[in-house]
Design a protein around this motif. Structure first.
Motif, PDB file in Angstrom:
ATOM      1  N   ARG A  35     -25.350   3.546   7.572  1.00 26.23           N
ATOM      2  CA  ARG A  35     -25.386   2.334   7.862  1.00 26.23           C
ATOM      3  C   ARG A  35     -24.314   1.987   9.027  1.00 26.23           C
ATOM      4  N   PRO A  36     -24.640   1.300   9.780  1.00 29.12           N
ATOM      5  CA  PRO A  36     -23.673   0.744  10.760  1.00 29.12           C
ATOM      6  C   PRO A  36     -22.560   0.012  10.224  1.00 29.12           C
ATOM      7  N   GLY A  37     -21.322   0.169  10.894  1.00 29.33           N
ATOM      8  CA  GLY A  37     -20.133  -0.825  10.411  1.00 29.33           C
ATOM      9  C   GLY A  37     -18.962   0.194  10.170  1.00 29.33           C
ATOM     10  N   LYS A  38     -17.795  -0.723   9.909  1.00 33.59           N
ATOM     11  CA  LYS A  38     -16.581  -0.129   9.627  1.00 33.59           C
ATOM     12  C   LYS A  38     -16.376   0.164   8.173  1.00 33.59           C
ATOM     13  N   ASP A  39     -15.949   1.140   7.688  1.00 29.98           N
ATOM     14  CA  ASP A  39     -15.731   1.426   6.294  1.00 29.98           C
ATOM     15  C   ASP A  39     -14.392   0.689   5.824  1.00 29.98           C
ATOM     16  N   ARG A  40     -14.695  -0.329   4.940  1.00 26.79           N
ATOM     17  CA  ARG A  40     -13.535  -1.079   4.325  1.00 26.79           C
ATOM     18  C   ARG A  40     -12.431  -0.396   3.817  1.00 26.79           C
ATOM     19  N   THR A  41     -12.483   0.768   3.156  1.00 25.12           N
ATOM     20  CA  THR A  41     -11.403   1.444   2.764  1.00 25.12           C
ATOM     21  C   THR A  41     -10.357   1.976   3.584  1.00 25.12           C
ATOM     22  N   LEU A  42     -10.664   1.944   5.192  1.00 20.82           N
ATOM     23  CA  LEU A  42      -9.735   2.346   6.036  1.00 20.82           C
ATOM     24  C   LEU A  42      -8.509   1.483   6.291  1.00 20.82           C
ATOM     25  N   ASP A  43      -9.348   0.308   6.766  1.00 18.51           N
ATOM     26  CA  ASP A  43      -8.348  -0.951   7.393  1.00 18.51           C
ATOM     27  C   ASP A  43      -7.914  -1.797   5.903  1.00 18.51           C
ATOM     28  N   GLN A  44      -8.671  -2.049   5.189  1.00 18.39           N
ATOM     29  CA  GLN A  44      -8.091  -3.067   3.975  1.00 18.39           C
ATOM     30  C   GLN A  44      -7.243  -2.314   3.001  1.00 18.39           C
ATOM     31  N   ASN A  45      -7.634  -0.937   2.800  1.00 13.43           N
ATOM     32  CA  ASN A  45      -6.560  -0.254   1.969  1.00 13.43           C
ATOM     33  C   ASN A  45      -5.080  -0.114   2.698  1.00 13.43           C
ATOM     34  N   ALA A  46      -5.176  -0.012   3.703  1.00 12.08           N
ATOM     35  CA  ALA A  46      -3.930   0.198   4.322  1.00 12.08           C
ATOM     36  C   ALA A  46      -3.149  -1.320   4.501  1.00 12.08           C
ATOM     37  N   LEU A  47      -3.754  -2.051   4.643  1.00 12.92           N
ATOM     38  CA  LEU A  47      -3.270  -3.616   4.468  1.00 12.92           C
ATOM     39  C   LEU A  47      -2.903  -3.949   3.183  1.00 12.92           C
ATOM     40  N   TRP A  48      -3.632  -3.328   2.202  1.00 12.94           N
ATOM     41  CA  TRP A  48      -3.204  -3.994   0.756  1.00 12.94           C
ATOM     42  C   TRP A  48      -2.029  -3.203   0.358  1.00 12.94           C
ATOM     43  N   PHE A  49      -1.707  -1.874   0.830  1.00 15.93           N
ATOM     44  CA  PHE A  49      -0.653  -1.172   0.493  1.00 15.93           C
ATOM     45  C   PHE A  49       0.494  -1.807   1.063  1.00 15.93           C
ATOM     46  N   ALA A  50       0.355  -2.168   2.448  1.00 14.01           N
ATOM     47  CA  ALA A  50       1.497  -2.827   3.025  1.00 14.01           C
ATOM     48  C   ALA A  50       1.882  -4.212   2.211  1.00 14.01           C
ATOM     49  N   LEU A  51       0.764  -4.902   1.838  1.00 13.01           N
ATOM     50  CA  LEU A  51       1.138  -6.121   1.015  1.00 13.01           C
ATOM     51  C   LEU A  51       1.885  -5.926  -0.070  1.00 13.01           C
ATOM     52  N   TYR A  52       1.239  -4.800  -1.028  1.00 10.72           N
ATOM     53  CA  TYR A  52       2.109  -4.312  -2.278  1.00 10.72           C
ATOM     54  C   TYR A  52       3.511  -3.938  -2.075  1.00 10.72           C
ATOM     55  N   GLN A  53       3.659  -3.342  -0.863  1.00  7.70           N
ATOM     56  CA  GLN A  53       5.002  -2.818  -0.367  1.00  7.70           C
ATOM     57  C   GLN A  53       5.981  -4.132  -0.107  1.00  7.70           C
ATOM     58  N   ARG A  54       5.376  -4.876   0.624  1.00  8.63           N
ATOM     59  CA  ARG A  54       6.076  -6.265   0.627  1.00  8.63           C
ATOM     60  C   ARG A  54       6.533  -7.016  -0.496  1.00  8.63           C
ATOM     61  N   ILE A  55       5.545  -7.177  -1.293  1.00  8.37           N
ATOM     62  CA  ILE A  55       5.693  -7.886  -2.660  1.00  8.37           C
ATOM     63  C   ILE A  55       6.618  -7.065  -3.391  1.00  8.37           C
ATOM     64  N   ALA A  56       6.483  -5.705  -3.481  1.00  8.63           N
ATOM     65  CA  ALA A  56       7.697  -5.195  -4.203  1.00  8.63           C
ATOM     66  C   ALA A  56       9.049  -5.241  -3.803  1.00  8.63           C
ATOM     67  N   SER A  57       9.283  -5.269  -2.506  1.00 15.93           N
ATOM     68  CA  SER A  57      10.498  -5.812  -1.749  1.00 15.93           C
ATOM     69  C   SER A  57      11.087  -6.903  -1.994  1.00 15.93           C
ATOM     70  N   MET A  58      10.131  -7.845  -2.162  1.00 16.51           N
ATOM     71  CA  MET A  58      10.669  -9.328  -1.950  1.00 16.51           C
ATOM     72  C   MET A  58      10.706 -10.061  -3.388  1.00 16.51           C
ATOM     73  N   THR A  59      10.103  -9.448  -4.230  1.00 11.82           N
ATOM     74  CA  THR A  59       9.988 -10.206  -5.740  1.00 11.82           C
ATOM     75  C   THR A  59      10.496  -9.109  -6.581  1.00 11.82           C
ATOM     76  N   GLN A  60      10.740  -9.802  -7.827  1.00 12.99           N
ATOM     77  CA  GLN A  60      10.996  -9.110  -9.033  1.00 12.99           C
ATOM     78  C   GLN A  60      10.007  -8.303  -9.633  1.00 12.99           C
ATOM     79  N   ILE A  61       8.628  -8.064  -9.117  1.00 19.22           N
ATOM     80  CA  ILE A  61       7.650  -7.689  -9.802  1.00 19.22           C
ATOM     81  C   ILE A  61       7.704  -6.116 -10.212  1.00 19.22           C
ATOM     82  N   GLY A  62       8.493  -5.346  -9.476  1.00 20.65           N
ATOM     83  CA  GLY A  62       8.523  -4.172  -9.779  1.00 20.65           C
ATOM     84  C   GLY A  62       8.239  -3.312  -8.519  1.00 20.65           C
TER      85      GLY A  62
END
Length: 156
Positions: A35-62
């Motif tokens: 199928r043509p197209g970009k694999d979601r897992t490459l770009d979105q997973n990297a962005l999600w991990f960066a979001l999780y890192q930011r949440i962890a560093s700026m909140t008390q979530i853990g």
């Protein structure tokens, strides 16, 4: 044996051809889906991990894993519940009765579902992945977490 290869350059194309040839020689029958197209897992997973890192560093979530589990349970499960009747029915049969802490724990590394935890984000299509990103950003921006730099990188 199933292999999945995202072809995004000559080297990856060569790797795909090599694996297909080797599999054909060994088994004589091979099923190929393209199928043509970009694999979601490459770009979105990297962005999600960066979001999780930011949440962890700026909140008390853990830590990052705690942020990931929280987002999967609070945002990801809701997306699938709203859009996938089979998921919703299975969730109600198997997970709904569990205590909150048990559900949260199952979103991360555990003996039942492995290192990625209960399948949520890996079930997403591209649109659901975008909705997940937006829900994380909206929810945590309201709590004072700043994502502008990460989202600007995503757009670049």
């Amino acid at each position: 044996m199933t292999d999945r290869i995202s072809v995004n350059g000559a080297a990856r194309l060569s790797e795909a051809i090599h694996k297909l040839t080797a599999m054909f020689r060994q088994h004589k029958y091979v099923v190929v889906s393209l199928r043509p197209g970009k694999d979601r897992t490459l770009d979105q997973n990297a962005l999600w991990f960066a979001l999780y890192q930011r949440i962890a560093s700026m909140t008390q979530i853990g830590d990052v894993d705690e942020a990931r589990k929280y987002c999967k349970l609070h945002m990801g499960v809701q997306i699938l519940m709203n859009e996938d009747e089979d998921f919703r029915n299975a969730w109600h049969r198997t997970m709904k009765h569990l205590a909150y802490e048990e559900k949260l724990d199952l979103m991360g590394n555990n003996p039942l579902f492995g290192p990625d935890g209960f399948p949520v984000t890996r079930l997403f299509n591209r649109a659901q992945g975008i909705a997940y990103t937006n829900r994380i950003v909206d929810d945590f921006t309201a709590k004072g977490v700043v994502f502008d730099d990460l989202l600007n990188q995503e757009a670049a």
